[in-house]
Design an enzyme around this catalytic site. Structure first.
Site, mmCIF file in Angstrom:
data_model
loop_
_atom_site.group_PDB
_atom_site.id
_atom_site.type_symbol
_atom_site.label_atom_id
_atom_site.label_comp_id
_atom_site.label_asym_id
_atom_site.label_seq_id
_atom_site.Cartn_x
_atom_site.Cartn_y
_atom_site.Cartn_z
ATOM 1 N N GLY A 1 -14.995 120.194 -20.518
ATOM 2 C CA GLY A 1 -15.957 119.722 -19.635
ATOM 3 C C GLY A 1 -15.290 118.819 -18.483
ATOM 4 N N GLY B 1 -12.841 116.562 -20.572
ATOM 5 C CA GLY B 1 -11.588 117.231 -20.852
ATOM 6 C C GLY B 1 -10.767 117.962 -19.434
ATOM 7 N N HIS C 1 -34.859 112.954 -23.888
ATOM 8 C CA HIS C 1 -34.989 113.115 -22.432
ATOM 9 C C HIS C 1 -36.670 113.579 -22.068
ATOM 10 C CE1 HIS C 1 -34.738 114.313 -18.243
ATOM 11 N NE2 HIS C 1 -33.538 114.170 -18.178
ATOM 12 N N ARG D 1 -35.324 106.791 -19.121
ATOM 13 C CA ARG D 1 -35.695 107.881 -20.122
ATOM 14 C C ARG D 1 -36.301 107.232 -21.435
ATOM 15 N NH1 ARG D 1 -30.415 111.385 -18.963
ATOM 16 N NH2 ARG D 1 -31.065 111.918 -16.726
ATOM 17 N N SER E 1 -24.063 110.001 -16.667
ATOM 18 C CA SER E 1 -23.156 110.955 -17.801
ATOM 19 C C SER E 1 -22.249 111.632 -17.147
ATOM 20 C CB SER E 1 -24.158 111.798 -18.490
ATOM 21 O OG SER E 1 -23.439 112.849 -19.109
#
Lengths: 635, 247
Positions: free
Chosen positions: A41, A44, A265, A329, A439
């Protein structure tokens, strides 16, 4: 004793001071060193590509058929950066403060400051890699708002920001593959970590096509394996997302930090049936223009559009007037749960709230709303069959992000020397609640900017040691343990499916360890999960063999780890007798139902050590030198 | 809801495959197509049979991992949709639903409905990137990109790499996939430096991988989940011609 290795100096100078003192390795020596990166991702792929550019030999593993499918791809709304392009008073300091407060003061000041500090160059980096961020007609970059923040610092590429950033990272990964500095192993899944004389020296993976177990040795191992919220089964995550890599590392000695800090969420599509496999996320960015409401009357069955203004309860605007629909959130999710539980939920199963664009369309026009969220509205229609331009969306809270993860120090190293954890799989920057659009940021910063600067400090020593080989008896021993584990699973031959047990686990976790928790429920959950583990190992049926592509076996291996992880999450939630961020203990709340933090007793990061069947608690005390923790108010 | 699934089963790349029929009851219109297959797999486990291998990951239409032929169409009966976004409400009670893997010589079958699409990664490897090392970027607003241009680049960049364009094409051409990446990068100022090299090397690799040529039937853009326009292929061809003759 946990040493977080925070560098000396003022907050603004810590990262600079670290870099000045960090060890370097000359280019000729770098090519003698091997690094394993698990996961492809943003964290990585970013790390693998950058480490390869620096000259290291890198092997990158992912379970998907291509690195381009890692779950970073699904992030929609955007990525934050303190560029202050909007001239609205933003700065590194403000972003640091927002993130620390958003996390309810349960993260390290130094880490969070570094995250904010490196955010601006990261946007430069992605633009240079060809990410088509949204632009003004004049050609400059556009920003929008996200929850928990009063400035506009979120950069985006329609509702596909994660996809565009991931494709950029993936393209750099393949650039380095072409340069023969990265070797790619798609369709390979980590099944265990090999630790030799206390240091991470390799991994055992399963080739998902042939089923063959393979050994790989390296001078350092980097885990970038994402979040573990599939422990709830129904979540916004991809079906293959799992916690196995970090759980195996945990069982080999890496401490697991704040496992119970998982984010629910507020805006996902509601569950419609027991057979459902996935809760689709609708981006938080929708809350820029959408207004959230439920009917004022309990069980009001009228169609949304026929309910007059005066009979609608815009509960976020009512309870949190200064942040309104952009409350963070954890707060927005709890507020939705409160209304739904009180009987005001809407939709067929009365488990949703409305997200309404009527006012935004009246104010800005249909075209502007289409331009901002067109693909999200399209997605909503594909899945639900409903046109959200004409009637409000129905949304509901869903398990999403895991703030918790392997404990890492300032260098992103776990408690096992030579083992690093980056991106969502570590616990580093988000405290007890992550802000939207942070994130993609954290995964990228860890992978591109932090790890490539910190790993040298460890590898400089590795240079002087023998390089590990897969001939070492420890590889043999660990591989045999993996084989035994697989054989044990296949030999149960019971009469229930893997999914059956995952549904059972999910129900317990969602009921007792999600948006609100209490001691009695958590104790019950621990007992129930133990029962499910026992049943799983006696009654599960995994058909097919292990020397072939076997998707059922893959699921079973992942679930076996989720089950144990569920125990630790409940243990952690039980131990923390306060409410903070996403961790809401019903026993600890204000008279208005807000989280009641206890800084005197719980201002620490819990770091759990695996001890056979139980867990030992270690504490990393959090000290705040630059910001005084205050009651987190969004009213 | 009850349907009959007629599904391609094939043990591995070397073996010969065949269709098998499964009558599946207990489905609902709310279920996604993949959830119906999940349900079928649970039924197979309950009678001790091997499960059907099929691909998926995000189940929200963005990762591109899922993709099968359903009743003769890539990703099923609707235009611009992934397999994971298809729901059982698109079928009638009692329907027979034929499910096959992507069929293209560049996508060899691995097992059942799972194919190997690494040929697409190989095309990207030959230039689907901008050679910019980490740490070398100029200030983001230093190079302006007008909104129209950014939007056009984004339209092409939206490709999810599912391979439906290849699977649906009678020539098994990967032109839409390749064109989307080339046009995304070559239209941006950051991608200009390597523009000629990129278009020549990526199209060359596309041919080496065994994908067929484009004959402009337009089938690909109908099935593309992101609705990427076939005009991208014309643009790629123009770029390629220009690069060949003018460098």
């Amino acid at each position: 004793m946990l040493d977080s290795k925070i560098p000396e100096g003022s907050l603004e100078n810590k990262w600079r001071n670290y870099q000045i003192k960090a060890q370097l390795i000359n280019p000729a020596n770098k090519k003698k060193l091997n690094i394993i990166v698990v996961g492809s991702g943003l964290a990585g792929a970013g790390a693998a590509a950058t480490l390869a550019e620096l000259g290291y030999d890198v092997k990158c593993f992912c379970y998907q058929d291509s690195a381009r499918r890692a779950h970073s791809v699904a992030a929609q709304g955007g990525i934050n950066a303190a560029k202050n392009y909007q001239h609205d008073g933003d700065s590194v300091w403000r972003m640091f403060h927002d993130t620390l407060k958003g996390g309810d003061f349960r993260s390290r000041e130094a880490n969070v400051y570094r995250l904010a500090e490196l955010s601006a160059p990261l946007i430069d980096h992605y633009v240079q890699q060809g990410v088509p961020f949204a632009r003004e007609y004049g050609g400059v970059l556009v920003n929008r708002s996200f929850g928990g923040v009063q400035v506009q610092r979120t950069f985006y590429a329609r509702g596909q920001t994660g996809q565009q950033l991931l494709l950029a990272a993936y393209s750099q990964l393949y650039k380095m593959k072409r340069a023969k500095k990265v070797e790619m192993f798609p369709r390979h899944e980590l099944l265990d970590l090999v630790v030799i004389e206390g240091r991470a020296k390799g991994i055992i993976v399963r080739d998902l096509i042939t089923g063959k177990l393979k050994r790989f040795a390296a001078d350092a191992v980097v885990l970038a394996t994402g979040g573990y919220s599939r422990v709830f089964r129904l979540s916004t995550l991809a079906i293959g997302c799992n916690g196995s890599a970090i759980w195996k590392a945990h069982k080999r000695g890496a401490y697991f930090a704040a496992p119970s800090f998982t984010q629910i969420h507020p805006t996902a599509l509601p569950q419609t049936s027991e057979a459902q496999s996935k809760l689709t996320l609708m981006s938080e960015s929708l809350r820029n223009d959408g207004r959230i409401w439920v009917p004022k009357k309990k069980g009001d069955d009228r169609k949304a559009n026929t309910i007059p203004e005066g009979e609608r309860d815009y509960y976020l605007e009512r309870r949190y007037p200064s942040f309104g629909n952009l409350a963070p959130r954890d707060i927005a999710s709890r507020a939705a749960k409160e209304r739904i539980d009180a009987g005001y939920g809407v939709g067929r199963l009365k488990n949703a709230v409305y997200l309404d664009f009527k006012h935004a369309i009246e104010r800005f026009g249909m075209e502007t709303i289409k331009d901002r969220y067109g693909n999200l509205f399209k997605m909503y229609k594909k899945i639900t069959g409903v046109d959200a331009y004409n009637e409000p969306m129905q949304i509901s809270p869903a398990a999403h992000f895991s703030m918790g993860g392997l404990w890492v120090d300032y260098e992103l190293m776990t408690t096992i020397p030579g083992l690093y954890a980056i991106g969502e799989c570590n616990f580093s920057d988000h405290g007890a609640n992550r802000l939207g659009a942070n994130s993609l940021l954290q995964a990228s910063i860890d992978g591109y900017f932090v790890l490539p600067n910190t790993i040298n400090n460890y590898l400089a020593h590795a240079l002087k040691e023998d390089h590990p080989t897969t001939e070492h008896p420890e590889f043999e021993r660990v591989e045999n343990e993996v084989k035994e584990h697989i054989n044990k699973l296949l030999s149960v031959q019971g009469n229930k499916t893997v999914d059956h047990f995952h549904r059972e686990l999910g129900k317990v976790m969602w009921q007792e360890c999600a948006m609100s928790r209490n001691a009695e429920g958590l104790e019950k959950a621990i007992a129930q999960i133990k029962g499910i583990i026992n049943a799983f190992w006696n009654e599960v049926n995994v058909t097919g063999g292990h020397k072939e592509m076997n998707t059922e076996l893959e699921k079973a291996l992942r679930l076996a780890d989720f089950l144990e992880m569920g125990l630790l999450m409940c243990t952690d939630a039980l131990e923390r007798e306060e409410s903070c961020g996403a961790h809401f203990r019903e026993e600890f709340q204000t008279s208005e139902g807000e989280a009641l933090r206890n800084d005197d007793t719980y201002s620490y990061v819990s770091a759990w050590e695996y001890n056979g069947g139980s867990f030992n608690l270690h504490k990393e005390d959090l000290t705040f030198e630059n910001v005084q923790p205050t009651v987190r108010s969004y009213k | 809801m009850k349907v009959i699934f007629k599904i391609w089963r094939q043990e591995n790349a070397a073996s010969k495959g065949n269709f098998e029929s499964y009558e599946v009851d207990g489905l609902t219109k709310d279920m996604s197509f993949l959830e119906a297959l999940d349900h079928l797999n649970e039924l197979l486990v309950s009678i001790n049979k091997r499960v059907i291998a099929y691909e998926y990951d995000c189940r929200e239409g963005i990762c591109g991992q899922c993709g099968v032929f359903i009743n003769g169409r890539a990703h099923g009966p609707h235009d611009h949709m992934t397999t994971c976004q298809l729901h059982m409400r698109s079928f009638e009670d009692g329907d027979t639903i034929v499910v096959e893997p992507w069929r293209a010589s560049a996508f060899p079958i691995i097992k059942d409905l799972v194919v190997d699409r690494s040929a697409l990664d190989n095309i990207i490897e030959k230039g689907g990137y901008i050679s910019a090392k980490t740490g070398t970027a100029p200030e983001a607003n230093a190079i302006l990109v007008g909104k129209e241009l950014a939007d056009k680049a984004m339209d092409a960049a939206a490709c999810i790499g599912c391979g439906a364009c290849v699977a649906t094409c009678k020539n098994s051409s990967a032109s839409l996939f390749t064109a989307a990446k080339i046009n995304h990068l070559n239209s941006l100022p950051q991608g200009k430096q390597e523009a000629s090299k990129r278009v020549l090397e990526m199209t060359r690799q596309m041919e080496l991988e065994g994908f067929g040529s484009c004959t402009f039937t337009g089938a690909c853009e109908v099935e593309c989940p992101e609705g990427i326009s076939i005009l991208n292929i014309a643009e790629m061809n123009a770029r390629r011609t220009k690069a060949k003759w003018l460098g």
